[in-house]
Write a protein that holds these residues in place. Sequence first.
Motif, PDB file in Angstrom:
ATOM      1  N   SER A 106       0.890  -1.307   0.110  1.00 28.17           N
ATOM      2  CA  SER A 106       0.019  -0.040  -0.039  1.00 28.17           C
ATOM      3  C   SER A 106       0.821   1.208   0.152  1.00 28.17           C
ATOM      4  O   SER A 106       1.790   1.257   0.425  1.00 28.17           O
ATOM      5  N   SER A 107       0.151   2.339  -0.526  1.00 25.10           N
ATOM      6  CA  SER A 107       0.747   3.517  -0.138  1.00 25.10           C
ATOM      7  C   SER A 107       0.265   4.311   0.974  1.00 25.10           C
ATOM      8  O   SER A 107      -1.094   4.130   1.333  1.00 25.10           O
ATOM      9  N   TYR A 108       0.857   5.304   1.526  1.00 23.72           N
ATOM     10  CA  TYR A 108       0.202   6.132   2.673  1.00 23.72           C
ATOM     11  C   TYR A 108       0.444   7.611   2.429  1.00 23.72           C
ATOM     12  O   TYR A 108       1.168   8.025   1.761  1.00 23.72           O
ATOM     13  N   ARG A 109      -0.690   8.324   3.196  1.00 24.04           N
ATOM     14  CA  ARG A 109      -0.610   9.718   3.207  1.00 24.04           C
ATOM     15  C   ARG A 109      -0.441   9.915   4.700  1.00 24.04           C
ATOM     16  O   ARG A 109      -0.967   9.296   5.540  1.00 24.04           O
ATOM     17  N   MET A 110       0.382  10.998   4.832  1.00 26.42           N
ATOM     18  CA  MET A 110       0.705  11.267   6.301  1.00 26.42           C
ATOM     19  C   MET A 110       0.016  12.704   6.565  1.00 26.42           C
ATOM     20  O   MET A 110       0.381  13.654   6.051  1.00 26.42           O
ATOM     21  N   LYS A 111      -0.519  12.722   7.655  1.00 18.27           N
ATOM     22  CA  LYS A 111      -1.048  13.908   8.430  1.00 18.27           C
ATOM     23  C   LYS A 111      -0.307  14.234   9.616  1.00 18.27           C
ATOM     24  O   LYS A 111      -0.180  13.234  10.507  1.00 18.27           O
ATOM     25  N   ILE A 112       0.371  15.505   9.753  1.00 20.80           N
ATOM     26  CA  ILE A 112       1.267  15.735  10.861  1.00 20.80           C
ATOM     27  C   ILE A 112       0.575  16.979  11.789  1.00 20.80           C
ATOM     28  O   ILE A 112       0.255  17.671  11.144  1.00 20.80           O
ATOM     29  N   ALA A 113       0.614  16.717  13.000  1.00 20.29           N
ATOM     30  CA  ALA A 113       0.223  18.209  13.894  1.00 20.29           C
ATOM     31  C   ALA A 113       1.666  18.507  14.472  1.00 20.29           C
ATOM     32  O   ALA A 113       2.272  17.751  15.358  1.00 20.29           O
ATOM     33  N   TYR A 114       2.101  19.536  14.213  1.00 16.18           N
ATOM     34  CA  TYR A 114       3.081  20.198  14.583  1.00 16.18           C
ATOM     35  C   TYR A 114       2.735  21.385  15.368  1.00 16.18           C
ATOM     36  O   TYR A 114       2.405  22.716  15.147  1.00 16.18           O
TER      37      TYR A 114
END
Length: 803
Positions: free
Chosen positions: A728-736
């Motif tokens: 699979s491919s992944y999308r990343m959401k990040i809280a900085y």
Amino acid sequence: MNKSVLFFLCVFCFRSIAQTIDISEARIYTSVTDKQVLRRSVEVLQQEVKKRSHLDWPLLTKLPSDGKPYVGIALESDLSGFPIRVREEIRKLPVINAEGFKLLVIPETKAVFVVGKDARGILYGVGRLLRKMEISHTLVSISDKLSMATSPKYPVRGHQLGYRPKTNAYDAFTVEQFDQYIRELALFGANSIEIMPPRTDDDATSRHMKLPAIKMIGEQARICKEYGLDVWMWYPNMGSNYTHPDSIQKELKERHEVFSSVSPLDHVFVPGGDPGDLEPDVLFAWLEKMSVVLKKYHPKAKIWVSPQVFRPTKKWFDAFFGHVNKNYPWFGGVVFGPWVKMPVQEIRRVVNANIPIRHYPDITHNYSAQYPVPHWDLAYAMTLGRESINPRPHDEKVIHNALDEYGVGSISYSEGTNDDVNKFVWSDQDWNPDTPVIETLRDYARLFFGPEYQESAAQALISLENNLKGPLLTNEGVARTLMQWQTIEEDASPELWQNPRFQMGLIRAYYDAYTRRRLLYETEVEQEAKDILGRIRSGSSLANIQRAKAALEKAWQWPILPEYRRKCFVLADSLYRSIGAQLTIAKHGAMSGRGNFLDNIDIPLNDAPYMLDQLTKIEKLSSESERLQKIDQLLRRTDPGPGGFYDHFGSPESWYRVVSDIPWEKDPGSLQSPRIGFGVGLVGEEWVDEIKATGFKGQVTPRVWMKQAKTLYDQPLKIAYTELDPQSSYRMKIAYTGRFRSRMKLTTDDGSVIHDFLQTGEQPLFEFDVPQKATADGKVTFIWNCGEGERGSQVTEIWLMKK
């Protein structure tokens, strides 16, 4: 075994067990005639015994021979005034070095001997005697087995006592209170006190001050001189310009005034920054000029400097240590303290071997500090805050012993009385790093609480430290800690009730118990509101939103344990009366963030502020379907979707993903390893509003944004994932989020770039595609790096979502 042998063994064991002997009617004899050697040592012994027992121990002019108890005081170099047997027994004890002492009890004559290597040795011997005696209202006793010979391992042992508004109590001290506090620190082996000039990064005065600062620092120095202690001064560069001749003359004029007002002054410590950042060439050129003024009033005084700078670069360090290694005649050594990027081991390697390093440990702060409480619960960070009453005896020993061998000792960074226990533990560790913590705490309890509280108070202080460990929600020990302190409270004498050290322990016990019960209550309240929202069906959103909001508001509409809350305020008032401790801003005149943890006692411990803010916005939507969609998004905020991953790196359950090669015990300052950080951090570098957790453009933020994983300076932050789907491919959401506004770059362990350097603090959430090749083996390590001169990387939340 026959009966005669058993009888012999029993008698032998009985005789080997230490017994106490009554020395209530003791007198004091000393063969020392030089007042510069005795200084105030005899006076200290007499006064401290009388305070606790109301007994007068007179000073004799000749050695008593009437068989009654006495305390003999002498220098090791001159024991001629003592009986031959005593001299022989003293000489049998191990060799002592500078500032060391020997203690010896002769049970048959009820005689106690304090023998110092020098003047300080006598003072520290008297201190150890006071620590080991059991002193009650009409009785003074001591173990008949007391015998020791000990010398300090490190030559610098002290604490900073800054008389300025930023401290949480010192600015309210009288001259007499400083005298007593300095004396008590000396009883535990301190030989140095660090004071401050009137002008620092603080207000010039406060409503609490009994004397102008320039006069009080003169008194502090005088007190130290009377006890024979060294005087240091922390002197930051607060001027706006250190190259222009007019500005330099103005600064030199101030140094003339300050240096001439104190005597003695043995060392001046000038931080490289925080405050007063200067380029090294400018800094050392200025110190050269300052040294001329210092030498005029204090010819032997030296200047020490720390490589302390908020945004360090290699160029800055190269220039700094280039100057350090020039061995200027006025230069004393290097100070390793807060916000020094370079580990002390590395500093030891780069500076000349003859240049000493002094530790400047921050023992006063809980987070945003040199040595924060490891993995601290967010509820405590929000309520106890950065600077609360914080006994951490075992932590302090670990921190001390991890780094002590690289320096010549330490003078702690303290902002008040909140770290009182830590000071005494640290002094004992500087004297002998093998000293068990419990021994220091028993001495502390015996001397400051009373012998009847020796064990109960010592264990109760340890319990306060244990309260701070692990998730608060599951820490059932907090309730037991309160029971320990309540047991002492129930039997407390009027004198103990007026004792600030008892008051400090008791308020923490009630405050912790109140905070935990609120956390349990408010966690359930939040879940109740979520359950209501989860049952909403089409056409019922507005009514159920009102029900959910009502549930969230229960915590302040119907608060629990109001008696605990009242108790905390009563004790805060008592501490203000006894030592000027400032636990609130409005009533006690505290500075914000400086010990006023009682102002945080009602801070919500759940996500009610965020949820109420979101629900109010959802109510205003005109479409029922849109309201239902937004409610679903609110409830599923952390849902990464099918096959995805979600982590909050302020939570213990996600910390295992954070890569750390060095345990906390080896790197307590986390200069080479990750740590937990606190803060939301858009406006400035502090929490904008601790109660509502706002931060990004005034919006109310989720509670989890207050806590994150972080590293300092250019130390990479690594977070590893395994068990990914390699197909699979992944999308990343990040809280900085976090205290720092840093420029960060994110790559992976295979060299893929997720994003180049970007400025955090402008917005909290970012989304990026993760290259499929980075996860093709079912695992990936994300690596964050800061640009040079930045203060650190920080990551709060990650969603890995299958595309």
